[in-house]
Every structure is written in structure tokens, then in C-alpha cells.
Write a protein that holds these residues in place. Structure first.
Motif, PDB file in Angstrom:
ATOM      1  N   ASP A  77       0.784  -0.938  -0.248  1.00 19.11           N
ATOM      2  CA  ASP A  77       0.205  -0.114   0.150  1.00 19.11           C
ATOM      3  C   ASP A  77       0.628   1.320  -0.236  1.00 19.11           C
ATOM      4  N   PRO A  78       0.956   1.844  -1.320  1.00 25.51           N
ATOM      5  CA  PRO A  78       1.648   3.406  -1.583  1.00 25.51           C
ATOM      6  C   PRO A  78       1.114   4.114  -0.165  1.00 25.51           C
ATOM      7  N   LEU A  79      -0.406   3.971  -0.034  1.00 32.20           N
ATOM      8  CA  LEU A  79      -0.238   5.081   0.530  1.00 32.20           C
ATOM      9  C   LEU A  79      -0.019   4.531   2.253  1.00 32.20           C
ATOM     10  N   ALA A  80       0.245   3.471   2.481  1.00 36.16           N
ATOM     11  CA  ALA A  80      -0.183   3.289   3.857  1.00 36.16           C
ATOM     12  C   ALA A  80       0.813   4.358   5.133  1.00 36.16           C
ATOM     13  N   SER A  81       1.596   4.660   4.526  1.00 34.08           N
ATOM     14  CA  SER A  81       2.118   6.520   5.155  1.00 34.08           C
ATOM     15  C   SER A  81       3.140   6.899   4.352  1.00 34.08           C
ATOM     16  N   ASN A  82       2.974   8.328   4.871  1.00 33.68           N
ATOM     17  CA  ASN A  82       3.486   9.279   3.797  1.00 33.68           C
ATOM     18  C   ASN A  82       5.148   9.507   4.529  1.00 33.68           C
ATOM     19  N   TYR A  96      -2.011  12.239  -2.325  1.00 36.41           N
ATOM     20  CA  TYR A  96      -3.463  12.124  -2.091  1.00 36.41           C
ATOM     21  C   TYR A  96      -3.355  12.667  -0.498  1.00 36.41           C
ATOM     22  N   TYR A  97      -2.414  13.252   0.277  1.00 38.09           N
ATOM     23  CA  TYR A  97      -2.228  14.299   1.115  1.00 38.09           C
ATOM     24  C   TYR A  97      -3.113  15.669   0.998  1.00 38.09           C
ATOM     25  N   GLU A  98      -2.320  16.067  -0.071  1.00 37.78           N
ATOM     26  CA  GLU A  98      -3.191  17.423  -0.661  1.00 37.78           C
ATOM     27  C   GLU A  98      -3.990  17.193  -0.932  1.00 37.78           C
ATOM     28  N   LEU A  99      -4.273  16.294  -2.140  1.00 37.90           N
ATOM     29  CA  LEU A  99      -5.771  16.144  -3.094  1.00 37.90           C
ATOM     30  C   LEU A  99      -6.771  15.831  -1.766  1.00 37.90           C
ATOM     31  N   ASP A 141     -10.603   7.700  -9.807  1.00 32.12           N
ATOM     32  CA  ASP A 141     -10.341   6.526  -8.677  1.00 32.12           C
ATOM     33  C   ASP A 141      -9.020   7.258  -7.280  1.00 32.12           C
ATOM     34  N   ASP A 142      -8.539   8.287  -8.122  1.00 33.89           N
ATOM     35  CA  ASP A 142      -7.903   9.267  -7.230  1.00 33.89           C
ATOM     36  C   ASP A 142      -8.250   9.848  -5.478  1.00 33.89           C
ATOM     37  N   CYS A 143      -9.803  10.435  -6.523  1.00 34.94           N
ATOM     38  CA  CYS A 143     -10.416  11.051  -5.314  1.00 34.94           C
ATOM     39  C   CYS A 143     -11.019   9.886  -4.363  1.00 34.94           C
ATOM     40  N   LEU A 144     -11.080   8.758  -4.617  1.00 33.87           N
ATOM     41  CA  LEU A 144     -11.388   8.180  -3.870  1.00 33.87           C
ATOM     42  C   LEU A 144     -10.302   6.968  -3.485  1.00 33.87           C
ATOM     43  N   ARG A 145      -9.157   7.318  -3.208  1.00 36.77           N
ATOM     44  CA  ARG A 145      -8.500   7.360  -2.333  1.00 36.77           C
ATOM     45  C   ARG A 145      -7.722   8.208  -1.855  1.00 36.77           C
ATOM     46  N   ALA A 146      -8.427   9.034  -2.054  1.00 36.38           N
ATOM     47  CA  ALA A 146      -7.455  10.303  -0.704  1.00 36.38           C
ATOM     48  C   ALA A 146      -9.453  10.723   0.515  1.00 36.38           C
ATOM     49  N   ILE A 147     -10.151   9.945  -0.475  1.00 32.99           N
ATOM     50  CA  ILE A 147     -11.249  10.125   1.035  1.00 32.99           C
ATOM     51  C   ILE A 147     -11.162   9.175   1.820  1.00 32.99           C
ATOM     52  N   SER A 148     -10.524   8.093   1.368  1.00 32.13           N
ATOM     53  CA  SER A 148     -10.613   6.903   2.199  1.00 32.13           C
ATOM     54  C   SER A 148      -9.675   7.238   3.076  1.00 32.13           C
ATOM     55  N   LYS A 149      -8.372   8.051   3.133  1.00 36.55           N
ATOM     56  CA  LYS A 149      -7.384   8.176   4.072  1.00 36.55           C
ATOM     57  C   LYS A 149      -7.979   9.820   5.072  1.00 36.55           C
ATOM     58  N   GLU A 158     -17.486   9.974   3.689  1.00 28.76           N
ATOM     59  CA  GLU A 158     -18.101   8.476   3.000  1.00 28.76           C
ATOM     60  C   GLU A 158     -18.276   8.421   1.586  1.00 28.76           C
ATOM     61  N   VAL A 159     -18.272   7.385   1.104  1.00 35.71           N
ATOM     62  CA  VAL A 159     -18.633   7.427  -0.280  1.00 35.71           C
ATOM     63  C   VAL A 159     -19.452   6.347  -0.312  1.00 35.71           C
ATOM     64  N   PHE A 160     -20.874   6.608  -1.343  1.00 32.60           N
ATOM     65  CA  PHE A 160     -21.818   5.090  -1.130  1.00 32.60           C
ATOM     66  C   PHE A 160     -22.334   5.731  -3.125  1.00 32.60           C
TER      67      PHE A 160
END
Length: 253
Positions: A77-82, A96-99, A141-149, A158-160
Motif C-alpha cells: 500500500d503506497p499510501l499506508a504512510s507518508n 493524495y494528502y494534498e488532494l 479512483d484518485d478521489c476515492l483513494r484520497a477520501i479513504s485517507k 464517506e462514499v456510497f
């Protein structure tokens, strides 16, 4: 009469089973070791791939999504840590943190209009405008990954799914099946009336009004009473079609 197996026979059978069990355990261990070795090799190759294609991963949204899918297959997981090897290799943690920060800004800025519920595609478009970037540079997909963080903040993000749309909720609103059904129905024209809801779901007038008024109270709907037929329209900015499309639909109603 068949002779029953004696003690020696039972002992031999038990010993044979133990041998088979040990052989099975050894085979499983060898397979596990081989798989772990293969995964380690693949991860190493993935790092080399990331170094080589760093620019493409950062700039090309499709390439970036495919890279994430490759990582997921080997448990990376490349996003597991900054921090760490992936952040150093790619800097995508910062991306992704900036996003995520920009998503929060947009959701807060549009909350008075949509009640804290925004279409994922609309959010993506606003993000590109904010970043002064081409739409192709940022994927859903970028948006979803940023939101998950953002979920780690406990901020209610939340995304639904409602019908064919994905909606992003930035306020801790509890929506039930009645509310989701109305939101899905509203996708056709951008609005619904009490009579349309009653007909669509075979509800009583009371149930339809209760669900619509709850959505109105939560800031997810706006009312429009300026029609000759006297029927109140409940508009939903979070699922409304483009202004041209809604204008055309309304003109035909």
C-alpha cells in the motif's frame, strides 16, 4: 468372519497417518516459502518499475490506477504512510494528502448548496478547476483513494452509491432506504414531487412527505413552489443533471 485389526495394526495405521501429515506439512511449508520468495522478488521488481516510471505514475491518472492495482496484488500500500520507501520513490503520499485537503475545502465550500452531499464526478471536476489541471490528470479512483485517507480523521467522509452515481458525504447524515430511493429517482430530472414519489414506490402521502421533509431539513434538497400546477418540486443539487438537461426536462413537464 473378518478379523478386526489388532493393536499393532492400529499403531501402524496411526504411524502412517502421521507420516502423511508430516509430508503434507513439509509440502505446504515449501510452497509457502516459494510464494514468499516470489512475492519478495516481485516487490523488488515493483520498486524498480516505480523508479523507472516515476514521472508517468505521478502525471498519468490511468497509469497511476494500474500501478495501485499491481501493488494491491502483492500486498503493498503506497499510501499506508507518508514516509518510507514508496513516499521517497514516488511522492504520491504527498499527492493524495494534498488532494484530501482540497476535497475537504470543496466539500465545505459547497455544503450550503448541496447539504454535504456531492456527486463524485462533480467533485472531480471542481478539484481539477481548483488545481488548474486537465480533467484527464485526475481520475475518480484518485478521489476515492484520497477520501479513504480522510476517514481516519473521523470527519464523516464517506462514499456510497445511489443508482448509477457515487456520492460523497461530508456530514454525518443518516440516510435510510427511503431517502436513497428518492435520491435515485431524482437523478432522472433533478427533482421529484410528492405525487411522483407516491407513484414510484407505492407509498402513502405521509411516508413520502416525511422522507422528503427529512431530506429538506438535512439541507440535501431545495423546494420550488413556482409552478402553475401547484405541485412543489424538491430539487437535489447533489444529483441534478447539467443545467441544460434539467431545463429541457422541466420545460417538457
Amino acid at each position: 468372519m473378518r478379523r478386526r485389526p489388532g493393536i499393532a495394526g492400529l499403531q501402524n495405521a496411526a504411524a502412517t497417518r502421521d507420516k502423511f501429515r508430516l509430508v503434507g506439512e513439509n509440502v505446504a511449508k515449501v510452497r509457502t516459502d516459494v510464494m514468499q520468495e516470489q512475492l519478495a522478488t516481485f516487490r523488488s521488481q515493483l520498486e524498480e518499475f516505480a523508479k523507472k516510471h516515476k514521472s508517468d505514475i505521478r502525471k498519468n491518472s490511468v497509469f497511476r490506477q494500474q500501478f495501485h492495482e499491481m501493488c494491491a496484488k502483492v500486498g503493498v500500500d503506497p499510501l499506508a504512510s507518508n514516509k518510507g520507501v514508496w513516499a521517497e520513490l514516488l511522492g504520491i503520499g504527498d499527492f493524495y494528502y494534498e488532494l484530501g485537503v482540497q476535497i475537504v475545502d470543496i466539500c465545505i465550500a459547497t455544503r450550503s448548496l448541496n447539504g454535504g452531499l456531492i456527486d463524485l464526478l462533480e467533485l472531480r471536476k471542481l478539484l481539477c478547476q481548483k488545481r488548474k489541471a486537465d480533467l484527464a490528470s485526475l481520475s475518480a479512483d484518485d478521489c476515492l483513494r484520497a477520501i479513504s485517507k480522510l476517514k481516519v480523521l473521523g470527519s464523516g467522509f464517506e462514499v456510497f452509491s445511489v443508482g448509477k452515481k457515487k456520492l460523497v458525504r461530508s456530514v454525518p447524515t443518516e440516510l435510510n432506504k427511503d431517502h436513497n430511493g428518492i435520491l435515485e429517482q431524482a437523478q432522472a430530472r433533478g427533482y421529484v414531487t410528492v405525487e411522483q414519489v407516491e407513484k414510484e414506490f407505492s407509498w402513502s402521502t405521509g411516508r413520502a412527505i416525511d422522507a422528503l421533509e427529512t431530506l429538506l431539513k438535512e439541507g440535501l434538497a431545495m423546494i420550488d413552489d413556482g409552478h402553475r400546477d401547484g405541485k412543489r418540486r424538491y430539487w437535489f443539487p447533489c444529483v441534478t443533471l447539467s443545467s441544460d438537461a434539467t431545463g429541457g426536462s422541466e420545460g417538457k413537464s
